[in-house]
Design an enzyme around this catalytic site. Structure first.
Site, PDB file in Angstrom:
ATOM      1  N   HIS A 113       2.557 -12.876  -5.647  1.00  0.00           N
ATOM      2  CA  HIS A 113       1.292 -12.732  -4.872  1.00  0.00           C
ATOM      3  C   HIS A 113       0.473 -14.110  -4.694  1.00  0.00           C
ATOM      4  O   HIS A 113      -0.810 -14.233  -5.143  1.00  0.00           O
ATOM      5  CB  HIS A 113      -0.063 -11.850  -4.953  1.00  0.00           C
ATOM      6  CG  HIS A 113      -0.666 -11.083  -4.744  1.00  0.00           C
ATOM      7  ND1 HIS A 113      -2.177 -11.805  -3.299  1.00  0.00           N
ATOM      8  CD2 HIS A 113      -0.478 -10.169  -3.313  1.00  0.00           C
ATOM      9  CE1 HIS A 113      -2.167 -11.470  -2.713  1.00  0.00           C
ATOM     10  NE2 HIS A 113      -1.767 -10.313  -3.242  1.00  0.00           N
ATOM     11  N   GLU A 142       3.666 -12.760   1.177  1.00  0.00           N
ATOM     12  CA  GLU A 142       5.014 -11.595   0.169  1.00  0.00           C
ATOM     13  C   GLU A 142       6.168 -11.405   1.231  1.00  0.00           C
ATOM     14  O   GLU A 142       5.634 -10.803   1.721  1.00  0.00           O
ATOM     15  CB  GLU A 142       3.852 -10.192   0.122  1.00  0.00           C
ATOM     16  CG  GLU A 142       2.294 -10.690  -0.316  1.00  0.00           C
ATOM     17  CD  GLU A 142       1.639  -9.082  -0.493  1.00  0.00           C
ATOM     18  OE1 GLU A 142       1.628  -7.788  -0.529  1.00  0.00           O
ATOM     19  OE2 GLU A 142       0.377  -9.511  -0.019  1.00  0.00           O
ATOM     20  N   ARG A 163       1.039  -1.320  -0.408  1.00  0.00           N
ATOM     21  CA  ARG A 163       0.185   0.027   0.384  1.00  0.00           C
ATOM     22  C   ARG A 163       1.132   1.182  -0.160  1.00  0.00           C
ATOM     23  O   ARG A 163       2.174   1.567   0.679  1.00  0.00           O
ATOM     24  CB  ARG A 163      -1.091  -0.065   0.930  1.00  0.00           C
ATOM     25  CG  ARG A 163      -1.762  -1.303   1.225  1.00  0.00           C
ATOM     26  CD  ARG A 163      -2.599  -1.237   2.734  1.00  0.00           C
ATOM     27  NE  ARG A 163      -3.980  -2.452   2.022  1.00  0.00           N
ATOM     28  CZ  ARG A 163      -3.320  -3.541   2.259  1.00  0.00           C
ATOM     29  NH1 ARG A 163      -2.661  -3.858   2.153  1.00  0.00           N
ATOM     30  NH2 ARG A 163      -4.604  -3.988   2.105  1.00  0.00           N
TER      31      ARG A 163
END
Length: 391
Positions: free
Chosen positions: A192, A350, A95
């Site tokens: 991912h 991840e 993010r």
């Protein structure tokens, strides 16, 4: 004679058109398969995505332990359920708070593709949504390249990215990332993959999977999963995986994953990262399949798939039998009712840098994700599979 030659030419052209290209031609959904002793993996150019990963369970039965689609064209058509399905995420993984960051006084803006609050995994059309180019392939290795232009999803600089996948006879899957830029930018790449080491043979969830993470600290987040900049100790929390425990053991107490959430969507920090040691290990008691991860990255995001809602089909070709010399895969489940992945039906691990480091400069430039014009981005991760027997 002219008529016969013309007919022959048309027939030949039709046969050539129908023939499947050796390496997929321009088909981004064509599977490129690599293998070594005890491991086989397939990838497509769309998203540089891992579509299948086969390893033997404790009974010697091959299992495909990565979630995905049997029909590889669906990765593009169904890219949002769930998103980032076993693809490379970037240009900046995880993010970016408020979709805003600054490099040397210049402010940049990226798409707010998560709840209109944050940029997640590179934006609306991140690296997982793009067609990579196949640049090399062999029996046990395959490489893809992507050029991301200046301004792509708001990121500065034209970047060239190469991801190299390889497998070896030690049942290891290696990932090597490389990146260059013609202008100062930010970069953080990750894979991912959605894993289920039980391969849906005995359970709909991964709650019985046993996980260990060699970390005593995690990133504190607010309800929108924006990082506060605070490092919190795992001691006495549901996020303490220093000793191996089942994912389900403290699952109902794991509430630091956003508003009204029960599960794990957190990032752990490796205080003294050692790329020669495993930072995380997880195994399924039912199959005995164990996955151990080592990386030169300094953090690990663990997501418990609590956002899945039963819309992603479970692969029907989730196991196969050996058929003679060619060892062809068969579908034992063609007549079975279609099943779907439920809440907590998988896990994501991840490997990455400090999340939103570009907006937390106090952590140091090495954790910002800044890639300077004259520098080269290199990162490495290893996924080692084995069989664990507890009986």
């Amino acid at each position: 004679m002219v008529t016969l030659l013309t007919f022959a030419a048309v027939l030949t052209a039709a046969l050539v058109t129908q023939a499947k290209p050796t390496h997929g031609g321009n088909d981004p959904s064509y599977r490129h398969t690599i293998k070594a002793k005890g491991i086989e993996a397939s990838f497509i150019e769309y998203g540089a995505t891992l579509t299948n990963l086969w390893v033997d369970d404790k009974n010697g039965i091959p299992r495909d332990v990565i979630l995905g689609w049997d029909d590889t064209t669906q990765y593009n058509l169904q890219s949002d359920i769930p998103g980032f399905l076993a693809a490379v995420v970037g240009r900046y993984a995880n993010r970016i708070a408020n979709g805003t960051f600054t490099i040397d006084g210049t402010e940049y803006h990226t798409p707010l593709n998560e709840n209109n609050i944050t940029t997640l995994h590179g934006g609306d059309m991140g690296f997982d949504r793009l067609n990579w180019a196949l640049i090399d392939t062999g029996k046990n290795n395959v490489s893809f390249k992507l050029t991301s232009p200046d301004g792509d999803e708001g990121f500065p600089g034209t970047t060239d990215i190469i991801v190299k996948y390889s497998v070896n006879d030690n049942q290891e899957w290696h990932i090597d990332y490389e990146g260059t830029t013609d202008k100062d930018t930010i970069m953080m790449l990750s894979q991912h993959g959605y894993w289920n080491l039980d391969a849906f043979t005995t359970s709909e969830t991964v709650e019985d999977h046993v996980l260990q993470i060699a970390s005593d600290k995690f990133f504190k987040t607010d309800g929108s999963l924006i990082f506060t900049g605070e490092f919190s100790n795992v001691e006495g929390t549901a996020l303490d995986f220093r000793s191996a425990k089942s994912i389900g053991q403290d699952l109902q107490e794991a509430t630091e994953c956003g508003f009204d959430c029960i599960g794990y969507d957190n990032c752990w920090i490796f205080s003294e990262p050692n790329p020669d040691e495993y930072q995380a290990t997880v195994y399924a008691p039912s199959t005995g399949i164990q996955l151990a991860i080592k990386t030169d990255q300094v953090a690990l995001q663990f997501y418990s798939c609590h956002g899945l809602d039963g819309t992603l089909p479970i692969k029907k070709k989730k196991h196969h039998k050996h058929h003679g010399h060619h060892d062809r895969r068969c579908n034992d489940d063609d007549n079975d009712k279609q099943e779907y992945v439920q809440k907590y039906g998988c896990l994501v691990l991840e490997t990455e840098n400090y999340v939103d480091g570009i907006n937390n400069l106090e952590w140091g430039e090495e954790h910002t994700g800044i890639l300077r014009k004259d520098d080269k981005y290199t990162r490495h991760a290893e996924y080692h599979f084995s069989v664990r027997r507890d009986d």
